[in-house]
Design a protein around this motif. Structure first.
Motif, PDB file in Angstrom:
ATOM      1  N   GLU A 165     -65.366  -4.101  30.280  1.00 13.13           N
ATOM      2  CA  GLU A 165     -66.261  -4.450  31.118  1.00 13.13           C
ATOM      3  C   GLU A 165     -67.589  -4.982  30.584  1.00 13.13           C
ATOM      4  N   ASP A 166     -67.923  -4.155  29.564  1.00 12.32           N
ATOM      5  CA  ASP A 166     -69.287  -4.533  28.927  1.00 12.32           C
ATOM      6  C   ASP A 166     -69.214  -5.453  27.770  1.00 12.32           C
ATOM      7  N   LEU A 167     -68.165  -6.133  27.610  1.00 11.16           N
ATOM      8  CA  LEU A 167     -67.793  -6.669  26.096  1.00 11.16           C
ATOM      9  C   LEU A 167     -66.885  -7.906  26.425  1.00 11.16           C
ATOM     10  N   LYS A 168     -67.664  -9.134  26.180  1.00  8.61           N
ATOM     11  CA  LYS A 168     -66.795 -10.557  26.568  1.00  8.61           C
ATOM     12  C   LYS A 168     -67.007 -11.256  25.442  1.00  8.61           C
ATOM     13  N   VAL A 169     -65.788 -11.991  24.750  1.00 12.84           N
ATOM     14  CA  VAL A 169     -65.757 -13.130  23.814  1.00 12.84           C
ATOM     15  C   VAL A 169     -65.822 -14.191  24.682  1.00 12.84           C
ATOM     16  N   ILE A 170     -66.694 -15.314  24.267  1.00 12.76           N
ATOM     17  CA  ILE A 170     -66.866 -16.883  24.989  1.00 12.76           C
ATOM     18  C   ILE A 170     -66.506 -17.689  23.951  1.00 12.76           C
ATOM     19  N   TRP A 171     -65.822 -18.804  24.300  1.00 12.97           N
ATOM     20  CA  TRP A 171     -65.329 -19.783  23.546  1.00 12.97           C
ATOM     21  C   TRP A 171     -66.579 -20.768  23.561  1.00 12.97           C
ATOM     22  N   THR A 172     -67.189 -21.008  22.315  1.00 10.27           N
ATOM     23  CA  THR A 172     -68.438 -21.883  22.379  1.00 10.27           C
ATOM     24  C   THR A 172     -68.252 -22.912  21.115  1.00 10.27           C
ATOM     25  N   PRO A 173     -67.358 -23.817  21.280  1.00  8.10           N
ATOM     26  CA  PRO A 173     -66.538 -24.728  20.250  1.00  8.10           C
ATOM     27  C   PRO A 173     -68.016 -25.612  19.881  1.00  8.10           C
ATOM     28  N   GLY A 174     -67.808 -26.386  18.716  1.00  6.86           N
ATOM     29  CA  GLY A 174     -69.011 -27.178  18.140  1.00  6.86           C
ATOM     30  C   GLY A 174     -68.991 -26.908  16.817  1.00  6.86           C
ATOM     31  N   HIS A 175     -69.605 -25.776  16.465  1.00 10.27           N
ATOM     32  CA  HIS A 175     -70.054 -25.396  15.022  1.00 10.27           C
ATOM     33  C   HIS A 175     -68.633 -25.725  14.114  1.00 10.27           C
ATOM     34  N   SER A 176     -67.519 -25.063  14.959  1.00 12.71           N
ATOM     35  CA  SER A 176     -66.315 -25.056  14.604  1.00 12.71           C
ATOM     36  C   SER A 176     -65.225 -24.963  15.726  1.00 12.71           C
ATOM     37  N   PRO A 177     -64.227 -25.585  15.641  1.00 15.83           N
ATOM     38  CA  PRO A 177     -63.090 -25.651  16.691  1.00 15.83           C
ATOM     39  C   PRO A 177     -63.164 -24.378  17.274  1.00 15.83           C
ATOM     40  N   GLY A 178     -63.117 -23.365  16.637  1.00 18.98           N
ATOM     41  CA  GLY A 178     -62.941 -21.841  17.473  1.00 18.98           C
ATOM     42  C   GLY A 178     -64.131 -20.952  17.567  1.00 18.98           C
ATOM     43  N   SER A 179     -65.369 -21.678  17.331  1.00 20.56           N
ATOM     44  CA  SER A 179     -66.668 -20.919  17.458  1.00 20.56           C
ATOM     45  C   SER A 179     -66.551 -20.164  18.688  1.00 20.56           C
ATOM     46  N   ALA A 180     -67.241 -18.790  18.682  1.00 23.03           N
ATOM     47  CA  ALA A 180     -67.148 -18.075  19.736  1.00 23.03           C
ATOM     48  C   ALA A 180     -68.609 -17.311  19.699  1.00 23.03           C
ATOM     49  N   CYS A 181     -68.868 -16.863  20.713  1.00 20.66           N
ATOM     50  CA  CYS A 181     -70.161 -15.960  20.873  1.00 20.66           C
ATOM     51  C   CYS A 181     -69.482 -14.566  21.611  1.00 20.66           C
ATOM     52  N   LEU A 182     -70.209 -13.416  21.179  1.00 21.05           N
ATOM     53  CA  LEU A 182     -69.935 -11.986  21.891  1.00 21.05           C
ATOM     54  C   LEU A 182     -70.963 -11.801  22.630  1.00 21.05           C
ATOM     55  N   TYR A 183     -70.708 -11.316  23.909  1.00 22.81           N
ATOM     56  CA  TYR A 183     -71.639 -10.833  24.809  1.00 22.81           C
ATOM     57  C   TYR A 183     -71.550  -9.524  24.927  1.00 22.81           C
ATOM     58  N   TYR A 184     -72.558  -8.569  24.814  1.00 17.38           N
ATOM     59  CA  TYR A 184     -72.476  -7.321  25.058  1.00 17.38           C
ATOM     60  C   TYR A 184     -73.479  -6.805  25.723  1.00 17.38           C
ATOM     61  N   ARG A 185     -73.072  -5.851  27.038  1.00 12.35           N
ATOM     62  CA  ARG A 185     -73.841  -5.459  28.039  1.00 12.35           C
ATOM     63  C   ARG A 185     -74.597  -4.184  27.460  1.00 12.35           C
ATOM     64  N   HIS A 186     -75.538  -3.760  27.026  1.00 13.12           N
ATOM     65  CA  HIS A 186     -76.251  -2.816  26.546  1.00 13.12           C
ATOM     66  C   HIS A 186     -76.933  -1.975  27.571  1.00 13.12           C
ATOM     67  N   ARG A 187     -76.212  -0.999  28.016  1.00  8.41           N
ATOM     68  CA  ARG A 187     -76.638  -0.072  29.128  1.00  8.41           C
ATOM     69  C   ARG A 187     -78.013   0.682  28.721  1.00  8.41           C
ATOM     70  N   GLY A 188     -78.257   0.795  27.493  1.00  6.70           N
ATOM     71  CA  GLY A 188     -79.269   1.759  27.088  1.00  6.70           C
ATOM     72  C   GLY A 188     -80.580   0.990  27.165  1.00  6.70           C
ATOM     73  N   PHE A 189     -80.601  -0.378  27.567  1.00  9.55           N
ATOM     74  CA  PHE A 189     -81.866  -0.891  27.687  1.00  9.55           C
ATOM     75  C   PHE A 189     -82.683  -0.543  29.078  1.00  9.55           C
ATOM     76  N   SER A 190     -81.888   0.170  29.986  1.00  8.90           N
ATOM     77  CA  SER A 190     -82.793   0.501  31.206  1.00  8.90           C
ATOM     78  C   SER A 190     -81.804   1.654  31.905  1.00  8.90           C
ATOM     79  N   GLY A 191     -81.232   2.522  31.269  1.00 12.83           N
ATOM     80  CA  GLY A 191     -80.715   3.578  31.828  1.00 12.83           C
ATOM     81  C   GLY A 191     -79.277   3.441  32.320  1.00 12.83           C
ATOM     82  N   ALA A 192     -78.887   3.768  33.345  1.00 13.37           N
ATOM     83  CA  ALA A 192     -77.763   3.808  33.980  1.00 13.37           C
ATOM     84  C   ALA A 192     -77.386   2.132  34.489  1.00 13.37           C
ATOM     85  N   GLN A 193     -78.449   1.534  34.913  1.00 12.49           N
ATOM     86  CA  GLN A 193     -78.449   0.194  35.624  1.00 12.49           C
ATOM     87  C   GLN A 193     -78.819  -0.676  34.373  1.00 12.49           C
TER      88      GLN A 193
END
Length: 227
Positions: A115-143
């Motif tokens: 739920e805190d980790l998602k890979v997103i296809w962002t083509p352009g640089h290469s056909p399968g270029s992707a970014c990884l989103y990570y929700r870092h819960r440590g930035f503001s405690g539990a929320q």
């Protein structure tokens, strides 16, 4: 296990609590790989220089559950890494053929690893270029407030340290790469995206290992591509 080249024994540096950046990898043209240490499973983003020093560091952190490849140029010794760490490899389906014989989990547009980790296809640089989103819960405690986007070579700092789309002779499709910035803007907002960790050109950040005000910088980049 190959011996590291001279000068490559620098230990990974802490970017945030539980997030580490490896020294640039010559085999991926100076690409920067990252390690996320998490209770639900550690994540290796792209391939670090593969030698006993980095392997021992990863093992000391509890190993790796997933290796995420953000683009075809970040592939280096994946077979050795998977064998040593017994991890799953995630890569966008158009570039999965570059890893024959390996245990690969491919995806089309997006892939939720947690739920805190998602890979997103962002083509352009290469056909399968992707970014990884990570929700870092440590930035503001539990929320959680904000998160980190690992952009591979889709978005990089330029020579002035500014977030940019960089076009070169190996760029697969420039307009698709620009459209992928629009996609990220629709995907996130300033409340859920705080930092960007690029997969290259780290030296242009002049000692920093991340880019702050991530969503605001995406907006600025989007406006620049329209001007």
């Amino acid at each position: 296990m190959p011996k590291p080249p001279q000068g490559a024994l620098k230990p990974p540096k802490a970017v945030f609590d539980g997030i580490y950046a490896f020294a640039p990898n010559r085999e991926t043209l100076g690409g920067t790989a990252y390690l996320i240490v998490e209770k639900f499973g550690n994540v290796l983003i792209d391939c670090p220089p593969w030698h006993e020093v980095n392997q021992e560091f990863i093992n000391s952190c509890g190993g790796v559950r997933w290796l995420i490849i953000t683009h075809r140029g970040a592939i280096a010794k994946v077979d050795l890494i998977q064998k040593a760490l017994s991890c799953d490899v995630s890569i966008q389906e158009q570039e999965a053929y570059l890893l024959p014989g390996l245990n690969v989990v491919s995806f089309q547009k997006e892939q939720f690893l947690h739920e805190d980790l998602k890979v997103i296809w962002t083509p352009g640089h290469s056909p399968g270029s992707a970014c990884l989103y990570y929700r870092h819960r440590g930035f503001s405690g539990a929320q959680p407030k904000g998160g980190i986007l690992f952009t591979g070579r889709h978005l990089l700092p330029n020579s002035n340290g500014e977030l940019a789309i960089i076009r070169n002779s190996k760029t697969f499709h420039w307009l698709r790469q620009i459209n992928s910035v629009h996609l990220l803007l629709k995907e996130f907002n300033s409340e859920v995206l705080s930092y960007i960790c690029p997969g290259g050109n780290i030296g242009f950040l002049r000692g920093q290992l991340s880019i702050d005000r991530a969503y605001e910088r995406l907006l600025e980049l989007d406006l620049a591509t329209k001007s």
